[in-house]
Design a protein around this motif. Structure first.
Motif, mmCIF file in Angstrom:
data_model
loop_
_atom_site.group_PDB
_atom_site.id
_atom_site.type_symbol
_atom_site.label_atom_id
_atom_site.label_comp_id
_atom_site.label_asym_id
_atom_site.label_seq_id
_atom_site.Cartn_x
_atom_site.Cartn_y
_atom_site.Cartn_z
ATOM 1 N N MET A 1 89.359 91.138 48.787
ATOM 2 C CA MET A 1 87.907 91.458 48.371
ATOM 3 C C MET A 1 87.936 91.429 46.767
ATOM 4 O O MET A 1 88.441 92.260 46.146
ATOM 5 C CB MET A 1 87.677 92.806 49.139
ATOM 6 N N ARG A 2 86.909 90.364 46.555
ATOM 7 C CA ARG A 2 86.576 90.639 45.005
ATOM 8 C C ARG A 2 85.218 91.047 45.018
ATOM 9 O O ARG A 2 84.295 90.572 45.448
ATOM 10 C CB ARG A 2 86.568 88.953 44.559
ATOM 11 N N LEU A 3 84.984 92.273 43.994
ATOM 12 C CA LEU A 3 83.795 93.001 44.135
ATOM 13 C C LEU A 3 83.337 92.901 42.460
ATOM 14 O O LEU A 3 83.990 93.283 41.946
ATOM 15 C CB LEU A 3 84.430 94.371 44.684
ATOM 16 N N GLY A 4 82.325 92.639 42.280
ATOM 17 C CA GLY A 4 81.644 92.558 40.939
ATOM 18 C C GLY A 4 80.617 93.911 40.936
ATOM 19 O O GLY A 4 79.882 94.256 41.991
ATOM 20 N N LEU A 5 80.797 94.454 39.956
ATOM 21 C CA LEU A 5 80.010 95.851 39.678
ATOM 22 C C LEU A 5 78.992 95.695 38.426
ATOM 23 O O LEU A 5 79.562 95.348 37.309
ATOM 24 C CB LEU A 5 80.899 97.124 39.392
ATOM 25 N N PHE A 6 77.709 95.775 38.941
ATOM 26 C CA PHE A 6 76.765 95.288 37.567
ATOM 27 C C PHE A 6 76.043 96.709 37.312
ATOM 28 O O PHE A 6 75.228 96.546 38.301
ATOM 29 C CB PHE A 6 76.108 94.133 38.024
ATOM 30 N N GLY A 7 76.160 97.193 36.219
ATOM 31 C CA GLY A 7 75.282 98.572 36.022
ATOM 32 C C GLY A 7 74.315 97.988 34.936
ATOM 33 O O GLY A 7 74.263 97.176 34.314
ATOM 34 N N GLY A 8 73.215 98.796 35.017
ATOM 35 C CA GLY A 8 72.275 98.674 33.919
ATOM 36 C C GLY A 8 71.101 99.877 34.258
ATOM 37 O O GLY A 8 71.163 100.652 35.158
ATOM 38 N N THR A 9 70.056 99.657 33.531
ATOM 39 C CA THR A 9 69.161 100.540 33.859
ATOM 40 C C THR A 9 68.063 100.055 34.862
ATOM 41 O O THR A 9 67.503 100.691 35.492
ATOM 42 C CB THR A 9 68.126 100.843 32.426
ATOM 43 N N PHE A 10 67.876 98.653 34.754
ATOM 44 C CA PHE A 10 66.821 97.955 35.537
ATOM 45 C C PHE A 10 65.553 98.612 35.763
ATOM 46 O O PHE A 10 64.913 99.155 36.803
ATOM 47 C CB PHE A 10 67.624 97.937 37.085
ATOM 48 N N ASP A 11 64.758 98.480 34.446
ATOM 49 C CA ASP A 11 63.713 99.190 34.666
ATOM 50 C C ASP A 11 62.530 98.257 33.905
ATOM 51 O O ASP A 11 62.182 98.594 32.928
ATOM 52 C CB ASP A 11 63.883 100.565 33.336
ATOM 53 N N PRO A 12 62.083 97.304 34.927
ATOM 54 C CA PRO A 12 62.592 97.102 36.133
ATOM 55 C C PRO A 12 63.673 95.915 36.180
ATOM 56 O O PRO A 12 63.992 95.063 35.218
ATOM 57 C CB PRO A 12 61.185 96.299 36.705
ATOM 58 N N PRO A 13 64.131 95.783 37.537
ATOM 59 C CA PRO A 13 64.967 94.598 37.649
ATOM 60 C C PRO A 13 64.230 93.342 37.385
ATOM 61 O O PRO A 13 63.200 93.310 38.109
ATOM 62 C CB PRO A 13 65.647 94.794 39.112
ATOM 63 N N PRO B 1 72.384 101.108 39.520
ATOM 64 C CA PRO B 1 71.393 101.553 38.421
ATOM 65 C C PRO B 1 72.013 103.038 37.998
ATOM 66 O O PRO B 1 72.365 103.900 38.473
ATOM 67 C CB PRO B 1 70.126 101.973 39.179
ATOM 68 N N ALA B 2 71.916 103.218 36.606
ATOM 69 C CA ALA B 2 72.411 104.242 36.005
ATOM 70 C C ALA B 2 71.287 105.575 36.168
ATOM 71 O O ALA B 2 69.932 104.990 36.322
ATOM 72 C CB ALA B 2 72.523 103.874 34.182
ATOM 73 N N ALA B 3 71.610 106.616 36.278
ATOM 74 C CA ALA B 3 70.685 107.921 36.279
ATOM 75 C C ALA B 3 70.233 107.966 35.010
ATOM 76 O O ALA B 3 68.856 107.704 34.661
ATOM 77 C CB ALA B 3 71.536 109.145 36.690
ATOM 78 N N ARG B 4 71.027 108.114 34.314
ATOM 79 C CA ARG B 4 70.469 107.986 32.546
ATOM 80 C C ARG B 4 71.815 107.517 31.839
ATOM 81 O O ARG B 4 73.001 107.846 31.780
ATOM 82 C CB ARG B 4 70.357 109.530 31.985
ATOM 83 N N GLN B 5 71.420 106.840 30.913
ATOM 84 C CA GLN B 5 72.611 105.891 30.120
ATOM 85 C C GLN B 5 72.879 106.650 28.816
ATOM 86 O O GLN B 5 71.739 106.767 28.215
ATOM 87 C CB GLN B 5 72.179 104.579 30.034
ATOM 88 N N PRO B 6 74.178 106.880 28.490
ATOM 89 C CA PRO B 6 74.552 107.544 27.115
ATOM 90 C C PRO B 6 73.808 106.771 26.165
ATOM 91 O O PRO B 6 73.412 107.255 24.830
ATOM 92 C CB PRO B 6 75.841 107.485 27.151
ATOM 93 N N PHE B 7 73.658 105.358 26.208
ATOM 94 C CA PHE B 7 73.235 104.463 24.865
ATOM 95 C C PHE B 7 71.820 104.248 25.044
ATOM 96 O O PHE B 7 71.366 103.569 24.394
ATOM 97 C CB PHE B 7 74.066 103.241 24.942
ATOM 98 N N LYS B 8 71.185 104.797 25.982
ATOM 99 C CA LYS B 8 69.653 104.371 26.118
ATOM 100 C C LYS B 8 68.762 105.592 26.577
ATOM 101 O O LYS B 8 68.085 105.444 27.372
ATOM 102 C CB LYS B 8 69.822 103.270 27.357
ATOM 103 N N GLN B 9 68.929 106.463 25.943
ATOM 104 C CA GLN B 9 68.156 107.631 26.252
ATOM 105 C C GLN B 9 66.705 107.583 25.666
ATOM 106 O O GLN B 9 66.607 107.118 24.362
ATOM 107 C CB GLN B 9 68.838 109.047 25.845
ATOM 108 N N GLY B 10 65.822 108.016 26.346
ATOM 109 C CA GLY B 10 64.589 107.977 25.700
ATOM 110 C C GLY B 10 63.850 106.935 26.199
ATOM 111 O O GLY B 10 62.434 107.012 26.357
ATOM 112 N N GLY B 11 64.357 105.737 26.786
ATOM 113 C CA GLY B 11 63.561 104.304 26.983
ATOM 114 C C GLY B 11 63.130 104.119 28.375
ATOM 115 O O GLY B 11 62.331 103.387 28.591
#
Ligand code: ATP
Length: 197
Positions: free
Chosen positions: A1-13, A37-47
């Protein structure tokens, strides 16, 4: 099984996310790519403007019934700041047999070494940078390998789609249409929820 994990804010996708993900599925021969989707991203707070539940719903609308893709609410359920290492530890426990690929946009490459437990991240998944190419076919696997401050990563070419969530939010705020930038269903969701106004 080859699994890709793609995180982000997706605000919007948007279509850039989907086409990059689609290119990654083909270049890495993934069985499944999971948008996280991140709950809150350490590097993207506030946006972040849409709520976690709204971003989750927009991702679900975006992938629809496309079997290549899935959406995982793991970081939203965990709440607080979303650290990639925590997500990868959970995946390693949940799917120990899977070969895990962590997909990272090119704009984030410089941040990787400053991620929490970045060495552990590199142990728990193969880091793959989605280089925004000029539409050339993806390079053969292994080509473009390099290191970010000694952290190993592979680079694959994904097509250049000059769209960002920021631009979409700005367009909505200015009363301009976003059809074509996002799926029809997401455009309708944004309109119905009066997001980004
Ligand atoms: P924002 O404009 O709010 O910063 P964004 O459009 O960059 O958002 P994110 O949710 O921050 O979207 O991105 C999630 C992941 O998708 C990141 O790894 C990012 O680099 C990547 N990404 C974003 N836009 C594109 C695009 N047009 N093509 C390829 N990858 C993208």
């Amino acid at each position: 099984m080859r699994l890709g994990l793609f995180g982000g804010t997706f605000d919007p996708p948007h279509v850039g996310h989907v086409l990059a993900a689609s290119d990654a599925v083909e270049a890495l021969r993934l069985d499944r790519l999971v948008f996280i989707p991140a709950a809150r991203q350490p590097f993207k707070q506030g946006g972040v403007i849409a709520s976690p539940q709204q971003r989750l719903e927009m991702l679900r609308l975006t992938i629809g019934d496309d079997l290549r893709f899935a959406v995982d609410a793991i970081e939203i359920d965990r709440a607080g700041l979303s650290y990639t290492v925590d997500t990868l530890v959970a995946y390693a426990a949940r799917e120990p047999q899977a070969r895990r690929f962590l997909l990272v946009g090119e704009d984030l490459v410089g941040q990787i070494p400053s991620w929490r437990d970045s060495y552990r991240v590199a142990e728990l998944a193969e880091i793959v940078v989605l280089a925004r190419g000029d539409g050339d076919p993806p390079p053969s696997r292994g080509e473009g390998e390099g290191s970010v401050h000694v952290l190993p990563f592979t680079r694959i070419a994904t097509r250049r789609v000059d769209v960002s969530s920021t631009e979409i939010r700005d367009r909505v705020r200015a009363g301009r249409p976003v059809r074509g930038f996002v799926t029809e269903s997401v455009a309708e969701f944004i309109h119905a929820a009066t997001l980004y106004r």
